[in-house]
Each structure stands twice: as structure tokens, then as C-alpha cells.
Design an enzyme around this catalytic site. Structure first.
Site, PDB file in Angstrom:
ATOM      1  N   GLU A   1       0.958  -1.296   0.066  1.00 21.60           N
ATOM      2  CA  GLU A   1       0.100   0.024  -0.092  1.00 21.60           C
ATOM      3  C   GLU A   1       0.938   1.082   0.192  1.00 21.60           C
ATOM      4  O   GLU A   1       2.107   1.179   0.188  1.00 21.60           O
ATOM      5  CB  GLU A   1      -0.943   0.009   1.311  1.00 21.60           C
ATOM      6  CG  GLU A   1      -2.437  -0.422   0.852  1.00 21.60           C
ATOM      7  CD  GLU A   1      -3.181   0.460   0.233  1.00 21.60           C
ATOM      8  OE1 GLU A   1      -2.631   1.399  -0.042  1.00 21.60           O
ATOM      9  OE2 GLU A   1      -4.575   0.125   0.155  1.00 21.60           O
TER      10      GLU A   1
ATOM     11  N   ARG B   1      -7.791  -0.652  13.255  1.00 21.95           N
ATOM     12  CA  ARG B   1      -6.377  -0.239  12.696  1.00 21.95           C
ATOM     13  C   ARG B   1      -6.251   0.846  11.835  1.00 21.95           C
ATOM     14  O   ARG B   1      -7.243   1.339  11.435  1.00 21.95           O
ATOM     15  CB  ARG B   1      -5.802  -1.486  12.284  1.00 21.95           C
ATOM     16  CG  ARG B   1      -6.302  -1.989  10.699  1.00 21.95           C
ATOM     17  CD  ARG B   1      -5.310  -2.754   9.864  1.00 21.95           C
ATOM     18  NE  ARG B   1      -6.058  -3.291   8.666  1.00 21.95           N
ATOM     19  CZ  ARG B   1      -5.896  -2.557   7.564  1.00 21.95           C
ATOM     20  NH1 ARG B   1      -5.305  -1.622   7.545  1.00 21.95           N
ATOM     21  NH2 ARG B   1      -6.475  -3.062   6.462  1.00 21.95           N
TER      22      ARG B   1
ATOM     23  N   GLU C   1     -14.024  -4.569   9.072  1.00 20.25           N
ATOM     24  CA  GLU C   1     -14.521  -3.701   7.927  1.00 20.25           C
ATOM     25  C   GLU C   1     -15.863  -3.441   8.191  1.00 20.25           C
ATOM     26  O   GLU C   1     -16.488  -3.143   7.419  1.00 20.25           O
ATOM     27  CB  GLU C   1     -14.442  -4.438   6.706  1.00 20.25           C
ATOM     28  CG  GLU C   1     -12.927  -4.569   6.057  1.00 20.25           C
ATOM     29  CD  GLU C   1     -12.928  -4.991   4.945  1.00 20.25           C
ATOM     30  OE1 GLU C   1     -13.572  -5.000   3.904  1.00 20.25           O
ATOM     31  OE2 GLU C   1     -11.646  -5.721   4.417  1.00 20.25           O
TER      32      GLU C   1
ATOM     33  N   ASN D   1      -9.929   5.224   2.823  1.00 21.53           N
ATOM     34  CA  ASN D   1      -8.839   4.809   1.884  1.00 21.53           C
ATOM     35  C   ASN D   1      -8.528   6.156   1.223  1.00 21.53           C
ATOM     36  O   ASN D   1      -7.979   7.077   1.751  1.00 21.53           O
ATOM     37  CB  ASN D   1      -9.386   3.870   0.516  1.00 21.53           C
ATOM     38  CG  ASN D   1      -8.675   2.493   0.937  1.00 21.53           C
ATOM     39  OD1 ASN D   1      -7.365   2.277   1.427  1.00 21.53           O
ATOM     40  ND2 ASN D   1      -9.436   1.244   0.898  1.00 21.53           N
TER      41      ASN D   1
ATOM     42  N   ASP E   1      -9.724   2.053  -4.159  1.00 22.96           N
ATOM     43  CA  ASP E   1      -8.746   2.009  -2.992  1.00 22.96           C
ATOM     44  C   ASP E   1      -8.021   3.326  -3.015  1.00 22.96           C
ATOM     45  O   ASP E   1      -8.491   4.193  -2.799  1.00 22.96           O
ATOM     46  CB  ASP E   1      -7.952   0.756  -3.383  1.00 22.96           C
ATOM     47  CG  ASP E   1      -7.326   0.212  -2.186  1.00 22.96           C
ATOM     48  OD1 ASP E   1      -6.993   0.991  -1.042  1.00 22.96           O
ATOM     49  OD2 ASP E   1      -7.344  -0.994  -1.825  1.00 22.96           O
TER      50      ASP E   1
END
Length: 284
Positions: A19, A99, A120, A147, A195
Site C-alpha cells: 500500500e 487499525r 470492516e 482509503n 482504493d
């Protein structure tokens, strides 16, 4: 709309959840992370040299700081890593089951950092703004998977992704405040989930598609005008990097894939994809 492959493999690796690619002009290196393996990676596109360091907990993003060092969006809050590797918390707020996720530095040098629950769950995440003096403010408190975040070239618009919505939203932005949230672009069923994103010098928005095997570019009017297909399904984020900010680097993931393709988890690059914006460093 144009479709073009044009990609190369910059770093062939097996990141679980690669990421957050970010260009650090001070060091001439690409920073990126592997969230679930708690790793910060660097890559020098000139020499090909790579490095990796492990963080004490899951990390959602890493960004350069003014004067050197890094700011880290970690599971339990936002931390600062000084040039001598000394670590300290800027904001420590552990929440069980939650997180860190993606983050971005605004034109004024503040960090906008997202969180999400491991499961989620809708409404379990946030988007918050942090300044170098440790001040923290929750901007959005009803997020599932926080995101991609980015700003238009003039800083007057902020783009944002809460992935399960399948939308890129846009806000008006001024003086660290956002207003008038509205849809900018919607990802159709079957094309994946938005994303990470980046905004180029022309104001176009590039977005990675998780389960979509592609990166897309949308014009400032929200029209799809370019698709870059990739040989892996879980495409996570993209950013312009290199000395001229013309090469688009793309991170990917292999987590959750029963039969991952050979290049899943690698970092790809599309040379000469466009012209990026120099991203500000965190003022803290």
C-alpha cells in the site's frame, strides 16, 4: 477512453497488503508499506537499491516529514520517526479491533489519516486531521474502509474514498475544513472497489481498483478517460514518483487470494504515465 498496458515490474515481491506508494524527493526514494507484515519498504529507481524495516504494529501509511524523518499511521495512533530513528507518539489512541489505513498530507502540511475495523464493519472507521503540534480532529466518523485521499492542484477540492461505497467523493476544501460532500465518480458493479488514489498536475484523479485488476484515470469533470490493466486482481494504490514525477508506481496485494498470480504483491510502474504533483511533507 484509452486502455494501455505499458506497465513494468519495479519491485517483484510478495507483499501481503502492499500500500501507500509515496515519493520522497529529499532521498530520491519511493516509500511504500506492507500493512499486515508491519513493514516499511524503500526503493531507489536509479540504483535499484531496496530496504525494509519492521514496525512494532500494523502500519497504514508512511509519509516524509519536513526536515527529515517519517510520520507513521499506526494501529494505535500516529507516530513520528526522527532522522536518528527515535520514535515517539504524536497521538496515541488505541481502539480494540481497529487499525490504521491510508493517509495523505494536505497542502498545508497536515496529515489526514484514516482508520478501519479489522472486520470492516460499517461505521467503524474514521478520517482525522493531525497537525505537527499533536492536535487531532475527527473529520468523518462514519466510515467503513477509509482509503484514498488527495487534493486538486489548487488545493480547493479534496477527493476521498470509503471503499465499500464504490465511489470517489469530492469535498470543497479550505483552511483545513471540508464541506459539501458529493459523488465525483462511481465504480460500476463488477469493476472492483476504489482504493488508493492520486491527483496529477492536470487535476485528473487516478484510482487503484481492488478486485478490479486496474488503475483508472478520471478527468476533473469525473469522466473516465484511461484504464491501465494489471496482471493481478488486488490493486491497492498509486502515486507519481521519480525525479520528474512522470512515472506512476502501483502497489498490489495477495492477502486472501487462494491462488495468487505470480506477481501479486509486487510494485508496478508505468513510465511516462503523466505528470504528478509534488506531495508536501508533514509539518511535524
Amino acid at each position: 477512453m484509452t486502455a494501455a498496458a505499458g506497465y513494468e515490474v519495479a519491485v517483484q515481491t510478495d507483499a501481503a497488503l502492499g500500500e501507500g506508494p509515496t515519493w520522497d524527493p529529499a532521498t530520491g526514494r519511493l516509500l511504500w508499506i506492507d500493512i499486515l507484515r508491519s513493514r516499511i519498504h524503500t526503493y531507489d529507481p536509479v540504483s535499484g537499491r531496496r530496504s525494509v524495516r519492521t514496525t512494532p504494529q500494523h502500519i497504514g501509511a508512511v509519509k516524509p516529514r519536513v526536515g527529515g524523518g517519517l510520520v507513521l499511521n499506526l494501529r494505535d495512533g500516529v507516530g513520528l520517526l526522527d532522522p536518528d530513528d527515535t520514535f515517539r507518539w504524536l497521538h496515541h489512541e488505541p481502539v480494540p479491533g481497529r487499525r490504521a489505513n491510508d493517509a495523505a498530507v494536505a497542502p498545508d502540511g497536515a496529515l489526514w489519516a484514516g482508520t478501519m475495523r479489522y472486520d470492516e464493519a460499517p461505521g467503524g472507521g474514521t478520517l482525522s486531521r493531525f497537525t505537527g503540534d499533536g492536535a487531532a480532529r475527527v473529520v468523518l466518523d462514519d466510515v467503513a474502509v477509509s482509503n484514498g485521499t488527495g487534493w486538486s492542484p489548487d488545493g480547493r477540492l479534496m477527493y476521498y474514498v470509503d471503499s465499500p461505497t464504490r465511489r470517489i467523493d469530492v469535498f470543497d476544501h479550505a483552511d483545513g475544513e471540508v464541506s459539501d460532500r458529493r459523488p465525483f465518480a462511481e465504480i460500476e458493479d463488477g469493476a472492483g472497489f476504489p482504493d488508493g488514489l492520486t491527483v496529477d498536475a492536470d487535476g485528473c484523479v487516478w484510482v487503484a481498483l481492488w478486485e478490479g485488476s486496474a488503475v483508472r484515470r478520471y478527468t476533473p469533470a469525473g469522466e473516465l478517460d484511461r484504464v491501465i490493466p494489471l496482471p493481478v486482481p488486488r490493486v491497492t494504490a498509486c502515486a507519481f514518483a521519480g525525479p520528474d514525477l512522470t512515472d506512476l508506481y502501483i502497489t498490489t496485494a495477495r492477502v486472501g487470494l487462494t491462488s495468487p498470480p505470480p506477481l501479486a504483491g509486487s510494485v508496478f510502474v508505468v513510465p511516462g504515465a503523466g505528470k504528478g504533483l509534488l506531495q508536501p511533507a508533514f509539518k511535524g
